[in-house]
Design a protein around this motif. Sequence first.
Motif, short mmCIF file in Angstrom:
data_model
loop_
_atom_site.label_atom_id
_atom_site.label_comp_id
_atom_site.label_asym_id
_atom_site.label_seq_id
_atom_site.Cartn_x
_atom_site.Cartn_y
_atom_site.Cartn_z
N LYS A 164 -73.77 50.82 23.14
CA LYS A 164 -73.07 49.75 22.41
C LYS A 164 -73.54 48.38 22.88
CE LYS A 164 -68.74 52.19 21.46
NZ LYS A 164 -67.29 52.22 21.79
N SER A 165 -73.74 48.26 24.18
CA SER A 165 -74.13 46.96 24.75
C SER A 165 -75.59 46.61 24.49
CB SER A 165 -73.91 46.97 26.27
OG SER A 165 -72.55 47.09 26.56
N TYR A 166 -76.47 47.60 24.50
CA TYR A 166 -77.90 47.30 24.47
C TYR A 166 -78.65 47.88 23.27
CZ TYR A 166 -76.87 45.87 29.21
OH TYR A 166 -76.33 45.26 30.30
N GLY A 167 -78.07 48.83 22.58
CA GLY A 167 -78.77 49.49 21.49
C GLY A 167 -78.26 49.07 20.13
N THR A 168 -78.56 49.89 19.16
CA THR A 168 -78.12 49.66 17.79
C THR A 168 -76.93 50.58 17.51
OG1 THR A 168 -79.49 51.41 16.82
CG2 THR A 168 -80.53 49.23 17.12
N ARG A 175 -91.11 58.95 20.45
CA ARG A 175 -90.60 58.17 19.33
C ARG A 175 -89.32 57.41 19.65
NH1 ARG A 175 -89.45 61.37 14.29
NH2 ARG A 175 -88.91 59.30 13.54
N LEU A 176 -88.65 57.76 20.75
CA LEU A 176 -87.40 57.11 21.09
C LEU A 176 -87.63 55.66 21.51
CD1 LEU A 176 -85.57 59.77 23.29
CD2 LEU A 176 -85.35 59.37 20.83
N SER A 177 -86.64 54.83 21.22
CA SER A 177 -86.71 53.47 21.73
C SER A 177 -86.61 53.52 23.25
CB SER A 177 -85.55 52.62 21.17
OG SER A 177 -84.32 53.02 21.76
N SER A 178 -87.14 52.51 23.91
CA SER A 178 -87.07 52.45 25.37
C SER A 178 -85.62 52.39 25.84
CB SER A 178 -87.85 51.25 25.89
OG SER A 178 -89.22 51.41 25.60
N ILE A 179 -84.76 51.77 25.04
CA ILE A 179 -83.34 51.69 25.40
C ILE A 179 -82.73 53.09 25.39
CG2 ILE A 179 -81.08 50.89 24.59
CD1 ILE A 179 -82.52 48.28 23.74
N LYS A 185 -80.71 48.99 33.62
CA LYS A 185 -81.63 47.85 33.53
C LYS A 185 -82.89 48.08 34.35
CE LYS A 185 -78.14 44.34 32.55
NZ LYS A 185 -77.37 43.19 33.08
N ALA A 186 -82.74 48.67 35.52
CA ALA A 186 -83.91 48.95 36.37
C ALA A 186 -84.81 50.00 35.71
CB ALA A 186 -83.47 49.40 37.76
N ILE A 187 -84.20 51.06 35.17
CA ILE A 187 -84.98 52.11 34.51
C ILE A 187 -85.67 51.55 33.28
CG2 ILE A 187 -84.76 54.28 33.22
CD1 ILE A 187 -82.49 54.99 35.29
N TYR A 188 -84.96 50.75 32.51
CA TYR A 188 -85.52 50.13 31.31
C TYR A 188 -86.69 49.21 31.67
CZ TYR A 188 -85.70 47.30 27.05
OH TYR A 188 -86.13 46.64 25.92
N GLN A 189 -86.51 48.42 32.72
CA GLN A 189 -87.56 47.50 33.16
C GLN A 189 -88.85 48.25 33.52
OE1 GLN A 189 -87.23 43.79 35.97
NE2 GLN A 189 -87.13 45.62 37.23
#
Length: 145
Positions: A115-119, A79-83, A17-21
């Motif tokens: 699984k928790s945050y992505g597709t 091109r990758l999603s931030s997640i 979460k911190a890295i994503y933020q």
Amino acid sequence: MYTTRSHRRLVRDLAFKAIYQMEFQDLAPSESVHRVCRMEGVSLDFEKEVMEFVEGTFSKVEEIDKIISERLIGWSLERLSSISKSILRLGTYELIYVPNIPIEVTINEAVELSKSYGTPKDRKFVNGVLDRIAKNFAPPSKRGL
């Protein structure tokens, strides 16, 4: 309070979460970790563990991004999603620089974050990229050699 596995899983979750933020806000790792941990209401000792993962990841982020980029097939880091990018950065750091955590555990935990945050597609993607990284960069002690 936590089992070792659930404790480590929460550390990874908060580090993610911190890295994503940090993908969206111009924050130093320490500020990002502090914000995330404050929102989750975890202890200062716990926050220090999360900080180790986040600061470790960002102290090596250029090297980690290069390693990830070289293992992407038909994709670029941009091109990758931030997640996915955040999960791959954290997983790559753990695979290469954190001793005593087996490769299988690191990859499984990264897939769980997906699984928790992505597709649904992110799970296989993260698994494949981290598997390629582990085969080439994980220390021999983690590969059972």
